[in-house]
Design a protein around this motif. Structure first.
Motif, PDB file in Angstrom:
ATOM      1  N   GLY A   1       0.601  -1.250   0.073  1.00  0.00           N
ATOM      2  CA  GLY A   1      -0.371  -0.283  -0.549  1.00  0.00           C
ATOM      3  C   GLY A   1       0.921   1.350   0.260  1.00  0.00           C
ATOM      4  O   GLY A   1       0.172   2.349  -0.275  1.00  0.00           O
ATOM      5  N   ALA A   2       2.765   0.912   0.952  1.00  0.00           N
ATOM      6  CA  ALA A   2       2.741   2.114   0.168  1.00  0.00           C
ATOM      7  C   ALA A   2       3.603   2.824  -1.162  1.00  0.00           C
ATOM      8  O   ALA A   2       3.114   1.773  -1.909  1.00  0.00           O
ATOM      9  CB  ALA A   2       4.151   1.844   1.223  1.00  0.00           C
ATOM     10  N   GLU A   3       3.999   3.742  -1.554  1.00  0.00           N
ATOM     11  CA  GLU A   3       4.330   4.544  -2.492  1.00  0.00           C
ATOM     12  C   GLU A   3       5.628   4.381  -2.423  1.00  0.00           C
ATOM     13  O   GLU A   3       6.553   5.072  -2.551  1.00  0.00           O
ATOM     14  CB  GLU A   3       3.513   5.712  -2.899  1.00  0.00           C
ATOM     15  CG  GLU A   3       1.855   5.647  -2.764  1.00  0.00           C
ATOM     16  CD  GLU A   3       1.463   7.316  -3.870  1.00  0.00           C
ATOM     17  OE1 GLU A   3       1.657   7.949  -4.116  1.00  0.00           O
ATOM     18  OE2 GLU A   3      -0.231   7.124  -2.948  1.00  0.00           O
ATOM     19  N   TYR A   4       6.291   3.832  -4.224  1.00  0.00           N
ATOM     20  CA  TYR A   4       7.277   3.820  -4.517  1.00  0.00           C
ATOM     21  C   TYR A   4       7.884   4.062  -5.989  1.00  0.00           C
ATOM     22  O   TYR A   4       7.007   3.747  -6.603  1.00  0.00           O
ATOM     23  CB  TYR A   4       8.128   1.982  -3.825  1.00  0.00           C
ATOM     24  CG  TYR A   4       7.761   2.238  -2.527  1.00  0.00           C
ATOM     25  CD1 TYR A   4       9.113   2.302  -2.082  1.00  0.00           C
ATOM     26  CD2 TYR A   4       6.729   1.820  -2.242  1.00  0.00           C
ATOM     27  CE1 TYR A   4       8.564   1.821  -0.245  1.00  0.00           C
ATOM     28  CE2 TYR A   4       6.455   0.992  -0.491  1.00  0.00           C
ATOM     29  CZ  TYR A   4       7.546   1.486  -0.013  1.00  0.00           C
ATOM     30  OH  TYR A   4       7.596   0.810   1.194  1.00  0.00           O
ATOM     31  N   TYR A   5       9.073   4.598  -6.448  1.00  0.00           N
ATOM     32  CA  TYR A   5       9.390   4.542  -7.691  1.00  0.00           C
ATOM     33  C   TYR A   5      10.492   3.778  -8.312  1.00  0.00           C
ATOM     34  O   TYR A   5      10.514   3.052  -7.592  1.00  0.00           O
ATOM     35  CB  TYR A   5      10.157   5.573  -8.289  1.00  0.00           C
ATOM     36  CG  TYR A   5       9.418   6.818  -7.380  1.00  0.00           C
ATOM     37  CD1 TYR A   5       8.723   7.660  -8.252  1.00  0.00           C
ATOM     38  CD2 TYR A   5       9.252   7.861  -6.158  1.00  0.00           C
ATOM     39  CE1 TYR A   5       8.065   8.871  -8.335  1.00  0.00           C
ATOM     40  CE2 TYR A   5       8.790   9.101  -6.079  1.00  0.00           C
ATOM     41  CZ  TYR A   5       8.251   9.354  -7.768  1.00  0.00           C
ATOM     42  OH  TYR A   5       7.056  10.687  -7.491  1.00  0.00           O
ATOM     43  N   ILE A   6      10.203   2.903  -9.038  1.00  0.00           N
ATOM     44  CA  ILE A   6      11.128   1.664  -9.775  1.00  0.00           C
ATOM     45  C   ILE A   6      12.523   2.555 -10.639  1.00  0.00           C
ATOM     46  O   ILE A   6      11.024   3.479 -11.485  1.00  0.00           O
ATOM     47  CB  ILE A   6      10.102   1.046 -10.470  1.00  0.00           C
ATOM     48  CG1 ILE A   6       9.631  -0.160  -9.802  1.00  0.00           C
ATOM     49  CG2 ILE A   6      11.220  -0.172 -11.736  1.00  0.00           C
ATOM     50  CD1 ILE A   6       9.124  -1.333 -10.159  1.00  0.00           C
ATOM     51  N   LEU A   7      13.043   2.796 -10.033  1.00  0.00           N
ATOM     52  CA  LEU A   7      14.920   3.410 -10.818  1.00  0.00           C
ATOM     53  C   LEU A   7      15.217   2.057 -11.805  1.00  0.00           C
ATOM     54  O   LEU A   7      15.374   1.621 -11.186  1.00  0.00           O
ATOM     55  CB  LEU A   7      14.818   4.157  -9.849  1.00  0.00           C
ATOM     56  CG  LEU A   7      14.257   5.570  -9.476  1.00  0.00           C
ATOM     57  CD1 LEU A   7      14.324   5.634  -8.532  1.00  0.00           C
ATOM     58  CD2 LEU A   7      13.318   6.303 -10.774  1.00  0.00           C
ATOM     59  N   PRO A   8      15.775   2.555 -12.667  1.00  0.00           N
ATOM     60  CA  PRO A   8      16.407   1.704 -13.480  1.00  0.00           C
ATOM     61  C   PRO A   8      18.024   1.752 -12.589  1.00  0.00           C
ATOM     62  O   PRO A   8      18.559   3.033 -12.214  1.00  0.00           O
ATOM     63  CB  PRO A   8      16.921   2.300 -15.037  1.00  0.00           C
ATOM     64  CG  PRO A   8      16.329   3.884 -14.930  1.00  0.00           C
ATOM     65  CD  PRO A   8      15.656   3.870 -13.688  1.00  0.00           C
ATOM     66  N   VAL A   9      19.120   0.738 -12.660  1.00  0.00           N
ATOM     67  CA  VAL A   9      20.165   0.943 -11.665  1.00  0.00           C
ATOM     68  C   VAL A   9      21.270   1.501 -13.051  1.00  0.00           C
ATOM     69  O   VAL A   9      22.167   1.499 -12.935  1.00  0.00           O
ATOM     70  CB  VAL A   9      20.296  -0.798 -11.440  1.00  0.00           C
ATOM     71  CG1 VAL A   9      22.095  -1.219 -11.139  1.00  0.00           C
ATOM     72  CG2 VAL A   9      19.264  -0.999 -10.828  1.00  0.00           C
TER      73      VAL A   9
ATOM     74  N   GLY B   1       9.136   8.933 -13.216  1.00  0.00           N
ATOM     75  CA  GLY B   1       8.153   8.066 -13.537  1.00  0.00           C
ATOM     76  C   GLY B   1       7.266   8.488 -12.283  1.00  0.00           C
ATOM     77  O   GLY B   1       7.252   9.519 -11.927  1.00  0.00           O
ATOM     78  N   LEU B   2       6.207   8.055 -12.280  1.00  0.00           N
ATOM     79  CA  LEU B   2       5.000   8.004 -11.192  1.00  0.00           C
ATOM     80  C   LEU B   2       4.976   6.887 -10.007  1.00  0.00           C
ATOM     81  O   LEU B   2       5.636   6.090 -10.263  1.00  0.00           O
ATOM     82  CB  LEU B   2       3.493   6.944 -12.198  1.00  0.00           C
ATOM     83  CG  LEU B   2       3.388   8.356 -12.939  1.00  0.00           C
ATOM     84  CD1 LEU B   2       2.728   7.467 -13.976  1.00  0.00           C
ATOM     85  CD2 LEU B   2       3.034   9.659 -13.188  1.00  0.00           C
ATOM     86  N   PRO B   3       4.864   7.159  -9.412  1.00  0.00           N
ATOM     87  CA  PRO B   3       4.797   6.050  -8.311  1.00  0.00           C
ATOM     88  C   PRO B   3       3.710   5.364  -8.016  1.00  0.00           C
ATOM     89  O   PRO B   3       3.259   5.001  -8.694  1.00  0.00           O
ATOM     90  CB  PRO B   3       4.702   7.095  -6.793  1.00  0.00           C
ATOM     91  CG  PRO B   3       3.746   7.956  -7.409  1.00  0.00           C
ATOM     92  CD  PRO B   3       4.209   8.414  -8.778  1.00  0.00           C
ATOM     93  N   LEU B   4       4.469   4.036  -7.791  1.00  0.00           N
ATOM     94  CA  LEU B   4       3.730   2.798  -7.625  1.00  0.00           C
ATOM     95  C   LEU B   4       3.189   2.125  -6.236  1.00  0.00           C
ATOM     96  O   LEU B   4       4.124   2.268  -5.277  1.00  0.00           O
ATOM     97  CB  LEU B   4       4.375   1.496  -8.095  1.00  0.00           C
ATOM     98  CG  LEU B   4       4.845   1.663 -10.207  1.00  0.00           C
ATOM     99  CD1 LEU B   4       5.891   1.941  -9.849  1.00  0.00           C
ATOM    100  CD2 LEU B   4       3.660   1.018 -11.086  1.00  0.00           C
ATOM    101  N   SER B   5       2.000   1.240  -5.767  1.00  0.00           N
ATOM    102  CA  SER B   5       1.721   0.366  -4.913  1.00  0.00           C
ATOM    103  C   SER B   5       2.158  -1.225  -5.125  1.00  0.00           C
ATOM    104  O   SER B   5       1.586  -0.989  -6.267  1.00  0.00           O
ATOM    105  CB  SER B   5       0.369   1.082  -4.305  1.00  0.00           C
ATOM    106  OG  SER B   5      -0.695   0.629  -5.378  1.00  0.00           O
ATOM    107  N   PHE B   6       2.098  -1.836  -4.272  1.00  0.00           N
ATOM    108  CA  PHE B   6       1.719  -3.318  -4.299  1.00  0.00           C
ATOM    109  C   PHE B   6       0.723  -4.234  -3.276  1.00  0.00           C
ATOM    110  O   PHE B   6       0.936  -3.649  -2.348  1.00  0.00           O
ATOM    111  CB  PHE B   6       3.564  -3.981  -4.156  1.00  0.00           C
ATOM    112  CG  PHE B   6       4.186  -3.233  -5.256  1.00  0.00           C
ATOM    113  CD1 PHE B   6       4.711  -4.012  -6.299  1.00  0.00           C
ATOM    114  CD2 PHE B   6       5.188  -1.546  -4.752  1.00  0.00           C
ATOM    115  CE1 PHE B   6       6.209  -3.234  -6.860  1.00  0.00           C
ATOM    116  CE2 PHE B   6       6.301  -1.222  -5.855  1.00  0.00           C
ATOM    117  CZ  PHE B   6       6.588  -1.624  -6.557  1.00  0.00           C
ATOM    118  N   ARG B   7       0.088  -4.584  -3.791  1.00  0.00           N
ATOM    119  CA  ARG B   7       0.004  -5.796  -2.789  1.00  0.00           C
ATOM    120  C   ARG B   7      -0.251  -7.070  -3.304  1.00  0.00           C
ATOM    121  O   ARG B   7      -0.492  -7.552  -4.054  1.00  0.00           O
ATOM    122  CB  ARG B   7      -1.929  -5.478  -3.782  1.00  0.00           C
ATOM    123  CG  ARG B   7      -3.057  -6.480  -2.762  1.00  0.00           C
ATOM    124  CD  ARG B   7      -4.178  -6.533  -3.383  1.00  0.00           C
ATOM    125  NE  ARG B   7      -4.932  -7.105  -2.987  1.00  0.00           N
ATOM    126  CZ  ARG B   7      -6.311  -7.093  -2.478  1.00  0.00           C
ATOM    127  NH1 ARG B   7      -6.780  -6.130  -2.228  1.00  0.00           N
ATOM    128  NH2 ARG B   7      -6.844  -7.668  -1.918  1.00  0.00           N
TER     129      ARG B   7
END
Length: 206
Positions: A44-52, A84-90
């Protein structure tokens, strides 16, 4: 005195059982996913996925492909400086608060869409490139046959992470198992399944 001793023995035995069950659950649970600060990802928390890898685009976002405005697909920002846009995971079990590797999750953009569709990721076969790509419109929760295209796993990749499509939410379903990489189409960097070139990334708290 006898009753007191019996109660003490019973409570001690109960404590041992609870401790053993807790230890067994911890031993069976896959490792937690960590962000760049070393903190566990939480549902439910928000994160960015960023390239290494530097110099190959930025974070993940929504993008229209071809001549169609909708549906929107998952793509990588062209410029490295854009997060980019933040994402959440369930996870499949919504009561589980920690996001773990090798576990099925819904992935959802925390953003409004111009299209009348959810921003939950799902797998889609794109005829134009003859490959499976990641698009919007998935259903959140309800793991099973009807939602099998909506579940993705986070796996360790060296010191960082990669995404894998290999859902285990349906015991009798036949599914494909492949890593998620980047395919370039008309200058757009789209997320698609790959056999040998997964997208390597890290998580940053939004």
């Amino acid at each position: 005195m006898i009753n007191t001793n019996m109660e003490t023995i019973y409570l001690s035995f109960l404590f041992i059982l609870i401790a053993a069950a807790t230890a067994a659950d911890a031993a069976e649970a896959p490792p937690p996913v960590l962000d760049i600060a070393g903190k566990q990802l939480l549902a439910g928390a928000e994160y960015y996925i960023l390239p290494v890898i530097r110099g190959r685009g930025g974070g993940l976002t929504l993008a229209a492909t071809g001549n169609e405005t909708c549906p929107l697909d998952v793509a990588q920002e062209q410029q490295e400086v854009k997060k980019g846009l933040p994402l959440s995971f369930r996870p499949t079990n919504a009561k589980k608060g920690v996001i773990r590797t090798s576990t099925d999750h819904n992935i959802k953009f925390s953003a409004a869409s111009i299209c009348v569709q959810s921003t939950v990721w799902k797998l889609h076969f794109d005829e134009s490139i003859q490959n499976y790509t990641i698009t919007m419109g998935g259903a959140e929760g309800n793991p099973g046959r009807d939602t099998i295209s909506n579940w993705f796993k986070i796996e360790k990749f060296d010191e960082d992470y990669k995404l894998v499509f290999c859902p285990t939410v349906c015991n009798y379903c036949k599914v494909i198992c492949k890593e998620v990489g980047i395919v370039v189409q008309h200058g757009l960097r789209r997320l698609a399944l790959t056999d040998s070139a997964p997208f390597k990334f890290m998580f940053k708290k939004a």
